[in-house]
Write a protein that holds these residues in place. Structure first.
Motif, short mmCIF file in Angstrom:
data_model
loop_
_atom_site.label_atom_id
_atom_site.label_comp_id
_atom_site.label_asym_id
_atom_site.label_seq_id
_atom_site.Cartn_x
_atom_site.Cartn_y
_atom_site.Cartn_z
N ALA A 165 7.10 -4.83 11.42
CA ALA A 165 7.66 -3.48 11.41
C ALA A 165 6.65 -2.45 11.88
CB ALA A 165 8.13 -3.13 10.00
N SER A 166 5.36 -2.79 11.74
CA SER A 166 4.32 -1.81 12.04
C SER A 166 3.95 -1.78 13.51
CB SER A 166 3.07 -2.12 11.22
OG SER A 166 2.65 -3.43 11.44
N VAL A 218 -5.46 -0.03 10.97
CA VAL A 218 -5.74 -1.26 10.25
C VAL A 218 -4.57 -2.24 10.33
CG1 VAL A 218 -4.88 -0.49 8.01
CG2 VAL A 218 -6.80 -2.09 8.11
N GLU A 219 -3.37 -1.74 10.65
CA GLU A 219 -2.20 -2.61 10.80
C GLU A 219 -2.41 -3.66 11.89
OE1 GLU A 219 0.20 0.09 14.07
OE2 GLU A 219 0.92 0.04 12.01
N ARG A 220 -3.32 -3.39 12.83
CA ARG A 220 -3.51 -4.31 13.94
C ARG A 220 -4.13 -5.64 13.49
NH1 ARG A 220 -2.05 -1.31 18.56
NH2 ARG A 220 -0.76 0.29 17.59
N ALA A 227 -1.21 -0.24 2.47
CA ALA A 227 -0.33 -1.01 1.58
C ALA A 227 0.65 -1.86 2.38
CB ALA A 227 0.42 -0.06 0.65
N GLU A 228 1.23 -1.28 3.43
CA GLU A 228 2.18 -2.03 4.26
C GLU A 228 1.48 -3.19 4.96
OE1 GLU A 228 5.49 -3.41 6.05
OE2 GLU A 228 5.36 -1.86 4.49
N MET A 229 0.24 -2.96 5.42
CA MET A 229 -0.52 -4.02 6.07
C MET A 229 -0.78 -5.18 5.13
SD MET A 229 -3.88 -5.38 6.36
CE MET A 229 -4.96 -4.07 5.81
N LEU A 230 -1.14 -4.89 3.88
CA LEU A 230 -1.40 -5.94 2.91
C LEU A 230 -0.14 -6.74 2.60
CD1 LEU A 230 -3.83 -4.18 0.39
CD2 LEU A 230 -4.38 -5.65 2.33
#
Length: 621
Positions: A614-615, A543-545, A441-444
């Motif tokens: 942030a990630s 996946v954040e990458r 969710a944060e990545m999106l």
């Protein structure tokens, strides 16, 4: 691949020849041997010029016009009017630029060998004399094959045994292994996750599902539009200005040397050098965060992405079954239910059983040695744990071993329920599913803030499972039940509205990854096929990458554009000075070298790009 390697070797050779010719000529010049110096400078320039002219002719035959024409004009004019030192300097600058560009493109180039190597080479067929090992090409429809545990199904066929348990995650995206009964179809490319079973071949290997996926990947790669170099987008305008200014200087002054000086100063090394340097630096910076980008073209394309297509299994979800809840019956503690089930499941190679064992160990539970274990493939196990009779498996199987099996609990779509009985009494249910990644969710949200206009889900899984996983993520579209061909078609449709990136990890994703503008593979645990077909591979299972990679790509492209604008601006000023007689050809070449140094130093700033996300964690790989 071999052609690319030959091209890289040629670029290295040309750079070496031009550098040697330049320095040997300088040595001869210092030794008061001007004729020898001119000959050496000419000898260092001619091979570069010849290779450049051949490449220009090839580009023109394809209808392409690039900045290489300006470099060819400057070297040709300098040699024609005796300015051999200027020609040699331009040759070194140009060959150095092409060498860097080739290095950027070949940084992570790989073939589809891993995809092809996964295709089984032989199969076990029942014959008159028993089992025989035969090449795949000899399999004919109607042949009876033995598929051992762990084998990849070589051809499409019907299950001939009572039951089979296959892992189809690489083909369909279904995260949980599938139970097949006699007469059901098994797809080539799936893996036998249970006991050995018999298969009746329905098609030969060349027409089976997995072979079709390989062909789809190859076709997608061939049909994929080539990425134009950033430098070439400036080519026509700059070429027109250069030629016009050179001709005007010659016509107004009557001195052809002024035209030569203009052409030398105009040699587009700020474009030829600065762009690949900035992009190579971007490649290195992306790799620092665990994002392997296979060349400068994909990195540049990443900076322009507006549509993102995500696979579900292994991308939005973890890709491995995990315990989401434990429902206790008859008062037994949850950890004790898991301990009994995992202790027994140590005797099974079933993926769900192995997931239960891993979950128990992660909780620090001490597992007992299973005794007298009986496994019914695809159904469950029974055995003895610390003197207790334990049964683990599906509701129907456990019902035959327990007197008080409770009603199956309501579970979310795509979940699996494992029933557990001890000493003939139902003690609980373990509910397992493939959960949404914690960082999804944060990545999106981060991608939205980076300017991604459309985010779609594309999966081969069932629609109810896909919608359950995507709930609350704010996706712009959900496409479920897609075949590999369906994913390619979705990419083609979305590409009409702008550059498309797709993220996946399974064999079924490989054709779409090859077809889109930028394909991203989850390389840490994904299929080798997707990693080979993709332009970008995430080396860490985060996946954040994806967002980090896009941020680095945009930063590198911005720095490259800055270098281009600054370099072209300084070059235009130098061209005006040369046209008015203030710069001779050699002086112009040296001025251009100074401009190159400035823009290259600016381009190297891409090595220090720090995505403000942030990630981004301090333990970036």
């Amino acid at each position: 691949m071999q052609q690319k390697e030959r091209s890289d070797r040629l670029k290295t050779l040309l750079l070496g020849i031009s550098v040697i010719g330049l320095f040997l000529g300088l040595a001869a010049h210092l030794a008061q041997r001007p004729e020898l110096a001119a000959a050496l400078w000419t000898a260092g320039t001619l091979p570069v010029l010849a290779a450049l002219l051949i490449e220009i002719l090839r580009c023109l035959a394809r209808g392409e016009v690039g900045l290489d024409i300006v470099a060819a004009l400057s070297m040709s004019a300098a040699l024609l009017f005796g300015e051999t030192l200027a020609a040699a300097i331009v040759a070194v600058m140009y060959s150095g630029g092409t060498f860097l560009e080739g290095f950027a493109e070949g940084r992570a180039r790989r073939e589809m060998r891993d995809l092809l190597s996964r295709v089984p080479r032989t199969a076990s067929r029942y014959g008159k004399g028993g089992l025989e090992e035969i090449p795949l090409k000899r399999i004919a429809p109607g042949d009876r094959l033995l598929i051992r545990q762990g084998d990849v199904v070589p051809v499409d066929g019907q299950i001939a045994s009572a039951v089979a348990f296959v892992d189809t995650s690489a083909l369909t995206g279904e995260s949980m292994p599938v139970r097949l009964s006699q007469g059901d179809e098994a797809l080539s490319g799936s893996t036998n996750a249970g006991e050995a079973f018999d298969l009746i071949a329905e098609r030969d290997a060349s027409r089976s599902t997995y072979a079709g996926i390989v062909r789809l990947v190859e076709e997608a790669q061939r049909s994929k539009a080539p990425m134009s170099r950033l430098a070439d987008r400036w080519s026509l305008g700059f070429l027109a200005i250069t030629v016009a200014l050179a001709l005007a200087a010659w016509w107004l002054s009557g001195d052809p040397i002024r035209a030569v000086a203009v052409l030398v100063v105009a040699t587009p090394c700020p474009l030829i050098l600065a762009v690949p340097v900035a992009l190579v630096a971007g490649l290195s910076r992306a790799a620092h965060f665990g994002v392997l980008v296979k060349g400068a073209g994909p990195l540049e394309a990443m900076a322009r992405i507006r549509t993102l297509i995500l696979d579900k299994t292994g991308t939005l979800t973890d890709g491995r079954p995990q315990i989401v809840s434990i429902e206790s019956r008859n008062g037994m503690a949850q950890d004790e239910i898991l301990r009994f089930a995992a202790s027994l499941d140590q005797a099974s190679k079933h993926p769900v059983a192995q997931a239960l064992v891993a979950a128990a160990k992660a909780r620090g539970l001490s597992l007992a040695m299973p005794l007298r274990v009986t496994e019914h493939a695809g159904e469950g196990l029974s055995g003895s744990i610390e003197g207790h009779d334990v049964t683990v498996g599906g509701d129907g199987f456990v019902a035959n071993h327990a007197s008080d099996v409770a009603t199956r609990p309501d579970v979310a779509p795509g979940s699996v329920t494992v029933a557990v009985a001890v000493d003939g009494r139902m003690v609980g249910n373990l509910v397992m599913s493939d959960p949404l990644r914690d960082d999804a969710a944060e990545m999106l949200r981060t991608l939205r803030s980076q300017g991604i206009d459309r985010i779609l889900l594309a999966t081969g899984d069932r629609e109810d499972v896909a919608r359950h996983i995507a709930r609350g993520l704010g996706l712009d579209g959900i496409h479920a039940g897609l075949t590999p061909e369906g994913k390619v078609q979705l990419v083609q449709v979305e590409s009409r509205n702008g550059p498309v990136m797709m993220v996946g990890d399974g064999v079924n994703d490989a054709p779409a990854l090859a077809a889109c503008n930028v394909g991203v593979a989850m390389g840490a645990r994904g299929a080798a096929a997707s990693a080979e077909a993709a332009d970008v591979v995430l080396l860490v299972d985060l996946v954040e990458r994806i967002a980090i990679g896009i941020a680095v790509a945009r930063g590198a492209r911005t720095i490259a554009l800055q270098s281009v604008v600054a370099g072209i601006g300084l070059s235009v000023l130098g061209m005006i000075a040369a046209a008015t007689g203030y710069l001779l050809p050699v002086q112009g070449a040296l001025v251009q070298e100074a401009i190159d140094i400035v823009v290259i130093l600016n381009a190297l700033r891409a090595l220090g790009i720090s995505p403000q996300l942030a990630s981004v964690s301090s333990n970036a790989k």
